[in-house]
Design a protein around this motif. Structure first.
Motif, short mmCIF file in Angstrom:
data_model
loop_
_atom_site.label_atom_id
_atom_site.label_comp_id
_atom_site.label_asym_id
_atom_site.label_seq_id
_atom_site.Cartn_x
_atom_site.Cartn_y
_atom_site.Cartn_z
N GLU A 179 22.20 47.47 110.78
CA GLU A 179 22.10 48.46 111.91
C GLU A 179 21.15 47.85 112.91
O GLU A 179 20.10 47.21 112.62
N PRO A 180 21.28 48.04 114.31
CA PRO A 180 20.15 47.54 115.28
C PRO A 180 18.74 48.28 114.93
O PRO A 180 18.98 49.43 114.68
N VAL A 181 17.87 47.74 115.17
CA VAL A 181 16.44 48.13 114.95
C VAL A 181 15.52 48.05 116.25
O VAL A 181 15.54 46.79 116.76
N ASP A 182 15.07 48.98 116.67
CA ASP A 182 14.20 48.82 117.90
C ASP A 182 13.04 48.18 117.56
O ASP A 182 12.31 48.27 116.67
N ASP A 183 12.63 47.11 118.57
CA ASP A 183 11.37 46.57 118.30
C ASP A 183 10.09 47.10 117.98
O ASP A 183 9.28 47.10 117.19
N LYS A 184 10.00 48.08 119.03
CA LYS A 184 8.77 48.95 118.93
C LYS A 184 8.71 49.67 117.37
O LYS A 184 7.67 49.73 116.93
N LYS A 185 9.68 50.06 116.98
CA LYS A 185 10.01 50.58 115.56
C LYS A 185 9.26 49.76 114.36
O LYS A 185 8.46 49.92 113.55
N LEU A 186 10.00 48.59 114.61
CA LEU A 186 9.55 47.55 113.78
C LEU A 186 7.99 47.12 113.76
O LEU A 186 7.37 47.19 112.72
N ILE A 187 7.57 46.92 114.90
CA ILE A 187 6.00 46.58 115.14
C ILE A 187 5.19 48.05 114.74
O ILE A 187 4.33 47.79 114.03
N THR A 188 5.42 49.05 114.99
CA THR A 188 4.84 50.30 114.42
C THR A 188 4.87 50.41 113.00
O THR A 188 3.77 50.89 112.50
N HIS A 189 6.15 50.19 112.21
CA HIS A 189 5.91 50.15 110.94
C HIS A 189 5.20 49.10 110.22
O HIS A 189 4.41 49.18 109.34
N ALA A 190 5.17 48.07 111.01
CA ALA A 190 4.33 46.75 110.46
C ALA A 190 2.83 47.05 110.57
O ALA A 190 1.93 47.00 109.54
N ILE A 191 2.64 48.00 111.50
CA ILE A 191 1.00 48.31 111.66
C ILE A 191 0.51 49.20 110.68
O ILE A 191 -0.33 49.27 110.19
N SER A 192 1.64 50.33 110.56
CA SER A 192 1.24 51.22 109.61
C SER A 192 1.16 50.90 108.29
O SER A 192 0.37 51.30 107.44
N GLY A 193 1.99 49.77 107.92
CA GLY A 193 2.04 49.43 106.46
C GLY A 193 0.80 48.45 106.29
O GLY A 193 0.13 48.55 105.20
N MET A 194 0.41 47.76 107.47
CA MET A 194 -1.00 46.95 107.13
C MET A 194 -2.01 47.98 106.85
O MET A 194 -2.88 47.43 105.96
N LEU A 195 -2.06 49.13 107.44
CA LEU A 195 -3.34 50.18 107.47
C LEU A 195 -3.29 50.96 106.16
O LEU A 195 -4.06 51.10 105.36
N SER A 196 -1.94 51.18 105.70
CA SER A 196 -1.71 52.29 104.51
C SER A 196 -1.91 51.54 103.32
O SER A 196 -2.27 52.21 102.33
N ASN A 197 -1.70 50.19 103.38
CA ASN A 197 -1.89 49.45 102.04
C ASN A 197 -3.50 49.02 101.85
O ASN A 197 -3.87 48.33 100.83
N LEU A 198 -4.38 49.38 102.70
CA LEU A 198 -5.76 48.95 102.64
C LEU A 198 -6.37 50.05 101.57
O LEU A 198 -7.12 49.56 100.74
N ASP A 199 -6.24 51.38 102.22
CA ASP A 199 -7.10 52.42 101.18
C ASP A 199 -6.15 53.72 101.75
O ASP A 199 -5.43 53.65 102.65
N PRO A 200 -6.40 54.53 101.06
CA PRO A 200 -5.70 56.09 101.04
C PRO A 200 -5.99 56.82 102.60
O PRO A 200 -5.20 57.62 103.04
N HIS A 201 -7.13 56.27 103.31
CA HIS A 201 -7.49 56.99 104.44
C HIS A 201 -7.53 56.04 105.68
O HIS A 201 -7.63 56.61 106.78
N SER A 202 -7.09 54.99 105.65
CA SER A 202 -6.76 54.05 106.81
C SER A 202 -5.24 54.44 107.18
O SER A 202 -4.36 54.33 106.42
N SER A 203 -5.06 54.49 108.55
CA SER A 203 -3.78 54.82 108.80
C SER A 203 -3.41 54.59 110.33
O SER A 203 -4.36 54.48 111.20
N TYR A 204 -2.12 54.37 110.88
CA TYR A 204 -1.75 54.38 112.22
C TYR A 204 -1.37 55.62 112.70
O TYR A 204 -0.86 56.52 112.00
N LEU A 205 -1.94 56.02 113.76
CA LEU A 205 -1.69 57.41 114.41
C LEU A 205 -0.92 57.27 115.64
O LEU A 205 -1.09 56.76 116.47
N ASP A 206 0.30 57.81 115.56
CA ASP A 206 1.09 57.75 116.91
C ASP A 206 0.58 58.90 117.86
O ASP A 206 -0.32 59.36 117.43
#
Length: 470
Positions: free
Chosen positions: A57-84
């Motif tokens: 299915e088509p995926v929005d560019d912003k959604k993909l980038i947001t998830h990428a940023i979120s994944g980068m942070l959440s895999n560092l430690d339990p307290h780093s995160s992306y805040l929309d």
């Protein structure tokens, strides 16, 4: 190939933008700038392009980038995160002591939402949600696959609206379904009570913007009838909050300008020493509330109550009072969140919450994944058992303690009944036995059934007797 180049430029631009934000917020030395990993970014761009062109299915560019940023942070430690935008707003509102929801502090564990601590006097607390509970479904939505921010957003909602949590709880054969009614969470962070015999009780449930000033006000009320024989500061199940509030609370009990905590990280502005001085506990041009402090507040004999739900700012206060020998710490080992999170705003009213440093007590001890070990260990009940609690060292991807290895979190058998306050110092969680600790905590302030509080009062009374015999 044109699409691949375009995707590569987008990815490099996003990553570069994050680095620039960090540069202005946290990095003063230009030599510390890291070069972009071109090969890895090329791989990233290929994955991005594969999803854009081939996903079912088509995926929005912003959604993909947001998830990428979120994944980068959440895999560092339990307290780093992306805040929309919504999560960033909730974070800002939450530090003021009022927000909508059900009232729980949470983290992520194995893709599920794990309860760190329910906040007192909230729907979750009243419904019996417990530390360590695993939330696997919110209404009809499975948590697996959601980010922590997405899960929290689903738990937020309009006051008086219902929410159903499906929970896995250790010791329960079947999942639990708990229905809650959302409400505006107005957290009264400080409570107090004058106990019989001239002893004071001061409870801090979280560290908010005005917590330091509230502590001084409550101390004024406690000392109004006259001098206290002793004071119990209750930091149990306090998940923490603002650093400057922790420094302000410590300043209410410690000599002026004495070291409260220090932080150390990779960047120059992550290295700081926080003292009991207005410059470190006041924000802006506010009046110094410590000036209204009762004169005996810094001299009254003190016992501080802590447990596995005491985290972050509450550990800073307990560690400072322990290191300066201002109070006796009693209870069980604290949570062990000794890391500093810096909120770095991004375009579009979003932000990242990034772990940038570790906290240290005045003597240089690292709290991270180790916690504050009480001077006197007293379990929650007279039979020697406490509720088994989630701790920092149990969290996936937790940051290590760079001073010493974190203690193993083990289960130990229940101990025989304790007749008086024990004096043996040790650390580690204990097995959760079926006893009165499994009941919903009493909402009464300074309940007479509170075993740890009674032991703290016995200790203060013993200190009073010893002092009178000198």
């Amino acid at each position: 190939m044109g699409k691949l180049k375009q995707a590569g430029l987008v990815c490099a631009g996003v990553v570069g933008g994050v680095l620039i934000s960090l540069q202005f917020s946290a990095i003063a030395d230009k030599e510390m700038r890291a070069s972009l990993p071109v090969e890895e970014l090329r791989t990233f761009a290929e994955v991005f392009n594969a999803i854009k062109t081939g996903y079912v299915e088509p995926v929005d560019d912003k959604k993909l980038i947001t998830h990428a940023i979120s994944g980068m942070l959440s895999n560092l430690d339990p307290h780093s995160s992306y805040l929309d935008a919504d999560a960033f707003k909730d974070l800002q509102v939450g530090t003021q002591g009022e927000f909508g929801g059900i009232g729980i502090e949470v983290g992520m564990e194995d893709g599920l939402v794990k309860v760190i601590s329910p906040i007192e006097d909230t729907p979750a607390y009243r419904a019996g949600v417990k530390p360590g509970d695993l939330i696997f479904k919110i209404d009809d939505t499975l948590v697996k696959g959601l980010t922590l921010s997405e899960a929290v957003k689903r738990m937020r909602g309009k006051p008086k609206s219902q929410i159903r949590l499906s929970i896995i709880r250790k010791g329960e054969a079947k999942p639990l379904d708990i229905t809650l009614v959302r409400e505006v969470i107005k957290v009264q962070s400080v409570k107090s009570k004058l106990l019989e015999g001239g002893y004071g009780y001061l409870r801090i449930t979280s560290f908010q913007e005005n917590t330091g000033a509230a502590v001084v006000k409550h101390l004024g009320d406690l000392f109004k009838p006259g001098s206290l024989k002793g004071l119990v500061l209750d930091l149990r199940n306090d998940p923490g909050g603002l650093l400057n509030s922790a420094v302000g609370v410590s300043a209410a009990f410690l000599p002026p300008d004495i070291l409260v905590t220090s932080t150390d990280g990779r960047t120059p502005d992550a290295k700081h020493r926080f003292s009991a001085s207005p410059a470190d506990y006041l924000r802006g041009s506010r009046e110094d509330y410590i000036k209204a402090l009762p004169s005996d507040a810094r001299k009254v004999p003190m016992v501080v109550l802590v447990n596995g739900g005491s985290a972050s700012a509450s550990e800073i206060v307990a560690g400072a009072l322990q290191d300066h020998k201002r109070a006796i710490i009693l209870g069980t080992t604290t949570f062990g969140k000794g890391s500093v999170q810096t909120v770095l705003p991004l375009p579009g009213n979003t932000a990242i919450k990034l772990t940038t440093a570790r906290y240290f007590t005045p003597s240089g001890r690292s709290i991270q994944a180790k916690g504050i070990v009480p001077d006197i260990v007293v379990e929650e009940n007279a039979n020697g058992s406490s509720t088994e609690r989630l701790r920092e060292a149990n969290l996936e991807h937790h940051l290590d303690n760079n001073k010493e290895p974190a203690p193993a979190i083990k289960e130990t058998p229940a101990k025989p009944p304790i007749k008086a306050a024990p004096v043996k110092t040790r650390s580690g969680a204990v097995k959760d036995e079926p006893d009165e600790s499994s009941e919903l905590p009493s909402r009464e302030i300074a309940s007479k059934k509170d075993y740890q509080l009674n032991q703290a009062l016995n200790l203060l009374k013993g200190m009073q007797i010893m002092q009178s015999q000198r």
